[in-house]
Design a protein around this motif. Sequence first.
Motif, PDB file in Angstrom:
ATOM      1  N   PRO A   3       0.849  -1.199   0.000  1.00  0.00           N
ATOM      2  CA  PRO A   3       0.000   0.000   0.000  1.00  0.00           C
ATOM      3  C   PRO A   3       0.881   1.245   0.000  1.00  0.00           C
ATOM      4  O   PRO A   3       2.011   1.221   0.497  1.00  0.00           O
ATOM      5  CB  PRO A   3      -0.794  -0.121   1.297  1.00  0.00           C
ATOM      6  N   HIS A  44      -4.657   4.142   6.366  1.00  0.00           N
ATOM      7  CA  HIS A  44      -6.070   3.942   6.069  1.00  0.00           C
ATOM      8  C   HIS A  44      -6.417   2.457   6.112  1.00  0.00           C
ATOM      9  O   HIS A  44      -5.640   1.625   5.690  1.00  0.00           O
ATOM     10  CB  HIS A  44      -6.418   4.485   4.685  1.00  0.00           C
ATOM     11  N   GLN A  92      -9.522   1.625   4.786  1.00  0.00           N
ATOM     12  CA  GLN A  92     -10.251   1.570   3.531  1.00  0.00           C
ATOM     13  C   GLN A  92      -9.738   2.676   2.633  1.00  0.00           C
ATOM     14  O   GLN A  92      -9.259   3.700   3.088  1.00  0.00           O
ATOM     15  CB  GLN A  92     -11.750   1.770   3.766  1.00  0.00           C
ATOM     16  N   GLY A  93      -9.838   2.449   1.330  1.00  0.00           N
ATOM     17  CA  GLY A  93      -9.417   3.465   0.380  1.00  0.00           C
ATOM     18  C   GLY A  93      -7.913   3.516   0.185  1.00  0.00           C
ATOM     19  O   GLY A  93      -7.404   4.507  -0.303  1.00  0.00           O
ATOM     20  N   ASN A  94      -7.215   2.453   0.570  1.00  0.00           N
ATOM     21  CA  ASN A  94      -5.778   2.408   0.330  1.00  0.00           C
ATOM     22  C   ASN A  94      -5.499   2.354  -1.160  1.00  0.00           C
ATOM     23  O   ASN A  94      -6.294   1.842  -1.939  1.00  0.00           O
ATOM     24  CB  ASN A  94      -5.153   1.170   0.982  1.00  0.00           C
ATOM     25  N   THR A  95      -4.378   2.880  -1.540  1.00  0.00           N
ATOM     26  CA  THR A  95      -3.899   2.738  -2.905  1.00  0.00           C
ATOM     27  C   THR A  95      -2.702   1.814  -2.876  1.00  0.00           C
ATOM     28  O   THR A  95      -2.017   1.686  -1.860  1.00  0.00           O
ATOM     29  CB  THR A  95      -3.525   4.107  -3.497  1.00  0.00           C
ATOM     30  N   TYR A  96      -2.460   1.154  -4.006  1.00  0.00           N
ATOM     31  CA  TYR A  96      -1.430   0.116  -4.058  1.00  0.00           C
ATOM     32  C   TYR A  96      -0.362   0.447  -5.081  1.00  0.00           C
ATOM     33  O   TYR A  96      -0.637   1.056  -6.112  1.00  0.00           O
ATOM     34  CB  TYR A  96      -2.060  -1.235  -4.420  1.00  0.00           C
ATOM     35  N   LYS A 126      -1.048  10.913  -6.335  1.00  0.00           N
ATOM     36  CA  LYS A 126      -2.129  10.402  -5.489  1.00  0.00           C
ATOM     37  C   LYS A 126      -3.470  10.326  -6.225  1.00  0.00           C
ATOM     38  O   LYS A 126      -4.241   9.399  -6.022  1.00  0.00           O
ATOM     39  CB  LYS A 126      -2.253  11.261  -4.243  1.00  0.00           C
ATOM     40  N   ASP A 127      -3.752  11.272  -7.111  1.00  0.00           N
ATOM     41  CA  ASP A 127      -5.039  11.248  -7.809  1.00  0.00           C
ATOM     42  C   ASP A 127      -5.106  10.165  -8.882  1.00  0.00           C
ATOM     43  O   ASP A 127      -6.177   9.798  -9.326  1.00  0.00           O
ATOM     44  CB  ASP A 127      -5.350  12.609  -8.423  1.00  0.00           C
ATOM     45  N   HIS A 153      -3.581   3.577  -7.811  1.00  0.00           N
ATOM     46  CA  HIS A 153      -4.456   2.423  -7.984  1.00  0.00           C
ATOM     47  C   HIS A 153      -5.134   2.056  -6.666  1.00  0.00           C
ATOM     48  O   HIS A 153      -4.476   1.672  -5.721  1.00  0.00           O
ATOM     49  CB  HIS A 153      -3.646   1.227  -8.482  1.00  0.00           C
ATOM     50  N   GLU A 154      -6.448   2.162  -6.641  1.00  0.00           N
ATOM     51  CA  GLU A 154      -7.186   1.752  -5.448  1.00  0.00           C
ATOM     52  C   GLU A 154      -7.486   0.262  -5.470  1.00  0.00           C
ATOM     53  O   GLU A 154      -7.917  -0.296  -4.479  1.00  0.00           O
ATOM     54  CB  GLU A 154      -8.484   2.549  -5.324  1.00  0.00           C
ATOM     55  N   ASP A 155      -7.285  -0.376  -6.598  1.00  0.00           N
ATOM     56  CA  ASP A 155      -7.510  -1.807  -6.737  1.00  0.00           C
ATOM     57  C   ASP A 155      -6.166  -2.476  -7.010  1.00  0.00           C
ATOM     58  O   ASP A 155      -5.456  -2.102  -7.945  1.00  0.00           O
ATOM     59  CB  ASP A 155      -8.484  -2.055  -7.889  1.00  0.00           C
TER      60      ASP A 155
END
Length: 135
Positions: A59, A64, A66-70, A91-92, A95-97
């Motif tokens: 991550p 967080h 929830q809502g972590n990015t990978y 950050k925008d 990848h959240e998935d």
Amino acid sequence: MKKKDVIKKFSGPLVGPLVQITFRHLRWSPSVRMKIRERAEELSRFYPRITSIHVVVEPTSRKHHQGNTYQVHLHMTIPGREIVVSHNLPKDQAHEDAYVAIRDTFDAAQRRLEDYVSSLRGNRFSRSSYYDRTL
């Protein structure tokens, strides 16, 4: 077991690349691990001389739940060369998935491997040479 059955059972590639998967600061998932192995197998079918692939999934922030990015980092070793793919996205655009991060990282690795194979075959044009000239 008959001799014919043994031959069919082991008719695939005898030696594939060594695939090492590391999950940093998160619990590993069997489905994510399987997806990484599938994509590594696809790369080895394209270029069978890959000796090892090391993939790190982590991550971007551990704060967080929830809502972590990978982020996914890939280090591939082939005879005479190492290919490293590491996406540090803003950050925008992160990848959240984890599956999307894996897909994008392996797609980039595939492109770099295609460029390398193309250069071995003596093709003059490759993506990397194109971007070097335009920057």
